[in-house]
Design an enzyme around this catalytic site. Structure first.
Site, PDB file in Angstrom:
ATOM      1  N   SER A 192       0.919  -1.271  -0.036  1.00 38.35           N
ATOM      2  CA  SER A 192      -0.051  -0.102  -0.211  1.00 38.35           C
ATOM      3  C   SER A 192       0.929   1.355  -0.013  1.00 38.35           C
ATOM      4  CB  SER A 192      -1.123   0.126   1.146  1.00 38.35           C
ATOM      5  OG  SER A 192      -2.056   0.841   0.993  1.00 38.35           O
ATOM      6  N   ASP A 219      -8.568  -6.427  -5.068  1.00 38.43           N
ATOM      7  CA  ASP A 219      -8.376  -4.827  -4.174  1.00 38.43           C
ATOM      8  C   ASP A 219      -8.989  -3.978  -5.297  1.00 38.43           C
ATOM      9  OD1 ASP A 219      -7.754  -2.743  -2.544  1.00 38.43           O
ATOM     10  OD2 ASP A 219      -5.497  -3.011  -3.330  1.00 38.43           O
ATOM     11  N   HIS A 222      -6.306  -6.652  -0.864  1.00 39.40           N
ATOM     12  CA  HIS A 222      -5.549  -5.795  -0.765  1.00 39.40           C
ATOM     13  C   HIS A 222      -4.294  -6.205   0.102  1.00 39.40           C
ATOM     14  CE1 HIS A 222      -3.865  -1.466  -0.312  1.00 39.40           C
ATOM     15  NE2 HIS A 222      -3.651  -1.439   0.771  1.00 39.40           N
TER      16      HIS A 222
END
Ligand SMILES: *[C@@H]1O[C@H](CO)[C@@H](O)[C@H](O)[C@H]1NC(C)=O
Ligand SMILES: *[C@@H]1O[C@H](CO)[C@@H](O)[C@H](O)[C@H]1NC(C)=O
Ligand SMILES: *[C@@H]1O[C@H](CO)[C@@H](O)[C@H](O)[C@H]1NC(C)=O
Ligand SMILES: *[C@@H]1O[C@H](CO)[C@@H](O)[C@H](O)[C@H]1NC(C)=O
Length: 644
Positions: free
Chosen positions: A183, A393, A451
């Site tokens: 991320s 995601d 994710h």
């Protein structure tokens, strides 16, 4: 009397052997950071699966209370290819703790509802020493009075941490180093890599940086955001007939304008440079917020009101929409706030753990930092980068990443070449994803993963390190090539490399202790035998002169033994006083709610949504779901940082 002498000799000998082995915690400070116990460690986990662990807060800058918390996991039964490899892991945010990675993703443990550790078969520590770092200061168990605002500050502080880390573990300094994360770490990692390359160019003591692995990375925010709508439509998350569509398209146009401006600037730049319209991605990010709202049904059951933006197969309660996910998070919160756990992990500050620090998220805006994609060109000249993406995601989705790569110039070309093959990746006998790779850049799509890829697919994702280190088979049996990685074998009891009877795989500390015990026993036998043969008086005489010295020695040794049993900090490495900041942090308490999920299904979006582009957009990226009021912090006392 013979007994007393025996004891004396044993103790002296033990201390001698221990000194030889240099495992007195005084001479080796890392021994103070050894983790010997955690709730559930010895009851839930097979002894041979328990990694050797070090954990603690390393002081970086005493003048502003900056301490970085790290947790290191090392396999004591290494497979060969694991040797001499150290991977540093970062979660995103900005401001989210790497304990997410350690306890919900790729670490050796997961946390159950009894606040105990259980074993994660997919842990990366079996392929590499793993170091989970809470950074920048203010994140997780790391502290500071001076939160970083820009990414070069983050990189500078991490370089300081590396220095301190290798002072603790000098034996690892020549290891291959990998930087891995998820991320927002898509910003941290390239910045840190560039700093390491700078350091290596200037210094004789180089870090052996071998590769970067970035999962569902936030690397080029505007370019990635521009693809939200396309991705959501293609995934069937929003219908083109949605009443909000005209407004979303309007926002899309707004975003497109910004991206065109960026493209023109990047085209004109001889060297990558900073542009204000690039580091601000509020307008483009708003598209995700609008899509989420447009597909929210507040009349639905609580667990089924909106899309989970981290895994679009799941539904969640509004307005969390994934912020309280994954479900393990509630257990992790409870675990990391247990006094016993803090003692076991040598956390000596009074800082309460939160998954994501509101302050760091707010302060680390990086508005004067070039976005990290512009560092790729330079890094890829010497270090391979692997971008992996869980394909379920939404927030950092595959389509956005591929769009970003399409425009990226590296290795003399732009993007992947037209005929770059999309190579199937098979893990064991399971279709795991696909791979595209050219000129040191590799893109990996991981099927059916969110994710947080290692949350869903720990075993598959561990094999990513095998892909990175070329430990896979290229199978061409069906004409086209596919890459095949292999699951690690479960360690059977008493067999294979896990066998504790194999001396070469026993930990060095254990070996030294075994050695000492054997020597002591032999000496004891010898002494007893001598005592039996000699006159008792001579033994009394020879032992008296040494009594006080031996007592001192004994005390030290007992102390050492206690240390080894509980590995408590004998002298607190860190000061106990709590900074203003950490006190303020305690105000923001986690809502330990569990997300509820149902399998995805089609649902009709509610038409009563509002479309304001409010502050939610800036919270969209892995931000803290713990909302606290900014007003509670006195701005006057907040240290001002020069804009760099
Ligand atoms: C590196 O080492 C060489 C030779 O050992 C020395 O001449 C040089 O000054 C060193 N460079 C730095 C930056 O320390
Ligand atoms: C890829 O990295 C290697 C070093 O790992 C370097 O020698 C090579 O030139 C790089 N390739 C490109 C296209 O930059
Ligand atoms: C895949 O491997 C697993 C475990 O090795 C086995 O149980 C399963 O039957 C295999 N599946 C196929 C389709 O070969
Ligand atoms: C992905 O999930 C779907 C349904 O959830 C399943 O049918 C499919 O086989 C899975 N694919 C892989 C590669 O695991």
């Amino acid at each position: 009397m013979a007994h007393g002498c025996f004891l004396l000799l044993c103790l002296s000998l033990t201390s001698f052997v221990l000194a030889l082995g240099k495992i007195d915690p005084r001479s080796d400070p890392k021994l103070n950071l050894l983790v010997s116990d955690l709730p559930g460690l010895h009851s839930n986990i097979d002894e041979k699966d328990i990694p050797r662990m070090y954990s603690g807060q390393v002081e970086l800058y005493p003048q502003n209370n900056t301490r970085y918390y790290f947790w290191k996991h090392q396999d004591t039964h290494k497979v060969d290819r694991n040797h001499k490899r150290t991977t540093f892991w970062f979660n995103g945010g900005p401001g989210c703790s790497s304990m997410d990675g350690a306890l919900m993703e790729l670490g050796p443990f997961r946390i159950n509802s009894d606040k105990e550790v259980t074993y994660n078969e997919g842990s990366w520590h079996r392929l590499s020493d793993m170091v989970y770092v809470d950074q920048p200061g203010g994140t997780g168990f790391s502290t500071t009075d001076k939160i970083d605002h820009e990414l070069n500050q983050v990189a500078r502080d991490f370089m300081r941490f590396l220095e301190k880390y290798f002072e603790l573990f000098p034996e690892d300094i020549a290891n291959d180093i990998y930087l891995a994360g998820e991320s927002y770490a898509g910003q941290y990692i390239p910045y840190i890599a560039a700093s390491i390359l700078d350091h290596n160019a200037k210094s004789n003591s180089t870090y052996n940086l071998k590769g970067l692995l970035i999962g569902n990375g936030w690397i080029s925010p505007n370019e990635q955001s521009m693809l939200y709508l396309q991705f959501a439509v293609e995934a069937g998350l929003i219908s083109k007939d949605n009443a909000a569509m005209p407004k979303i398209l309007q926002q899309q146009e707004e975003c497109q304008k910004i991206v065109s401006k960026i493209d023109a600037a990047v085209e004109a730049d001889k060297v990558p440079s900073w542009h204000d319209f690039e580091s601000d991605s509020t307008a483009c990010e708003a598209i995700l917020n609008m899509i989420t709202r447009a597909t929210t049904n507040l009349n639905g059951p609580k667990h089924d009101q909106c899309i989970n933006i981290y895994d679009y197969r799941l539904r969640d309660e509004s307005p969390a929409c994934g912020m309280t996910w994954p479900p393990d998070l509630a257990n992790v919160y409870k675990f990391l706030r247990e006094t016993q756990v803090l003692t076991d992990l040598h956390v000596t500050t009074n800082k309460q753990w939160t998954e994501c620090s509101h302050e760091v998220g707010r302060d680390l805006k990086a508005r004067d930092s070039m976005i990290s994609i512009h560092l790729f060109l330079r890094i890829l000249e010497s270090v391979p980068i692997m971008l992996f993406h869980g394909d379920r995601d939404l927030i950092c989705n595959t389509v956005g990443a591929l769009n970003m790569i399409k425009k990226l110039k590296w290795g003399g070309h732009t993007g992947f070449s037209k005929n770059a093959p999309q190579i199937p990746w098979v893990h064991g006998n399971q279709s795991a994803g696909y791979i595209k790779s050219e000129r040191n850049l590799t893109f990996v799509s991981v099927y059916n993963a969110s994710h947080m890829v290692p949350f869903d697919k720990p075993d598959v994702l561990r094999a990513l390190l095998d892909l990175m280190t070329h430990h896979f088979d290229a199978d061409t049996s069906n004409g086209a090539v596919k890459y095949v990685t292999h699951p690690l074998e479960r360690r059977g009891a008493g067999t294979g490399p896990g066998s504790s009877t194999n001396p070469s795989t026993t930990s060095s500390v254990t070996r030294i202790i075994q050695f000492a015990v054997i020597l002591v026993l032999l000496w004891g036998l010898h002494v007893l035998y001598s005592a039996y043969r000699a006159r008792p008086s001579s033994i009394i005489k020879s032992s008296t002169g040494n009594t006080s010295a031996s007592n001192g020695q004994r005390k030290k040794n007992v102390q050492w033994a206690e240390n080894l049993r509980r590995f408590q900090l004998e002298e607190q490495l860190m000061h106990q006083n709590t900074s203003f900041l950490s006190k303020a942090l305690q105000k923001f308490r986690g809502t330990e709610r569990r997300g509820n999920y149902t399998p995805p299904r089609s649902f009709s979006p509610d038409l009563r949504q509002s479309f304001e582009l409010d502050s939610l957009a800036s919270h969209a990226i892995d931000d803290d779901f713990i909302i606290g009021s900014d007003d509670e912090l006195d701005e006057e006392t907040r240290p001002q940082d020069p804009l760099l």
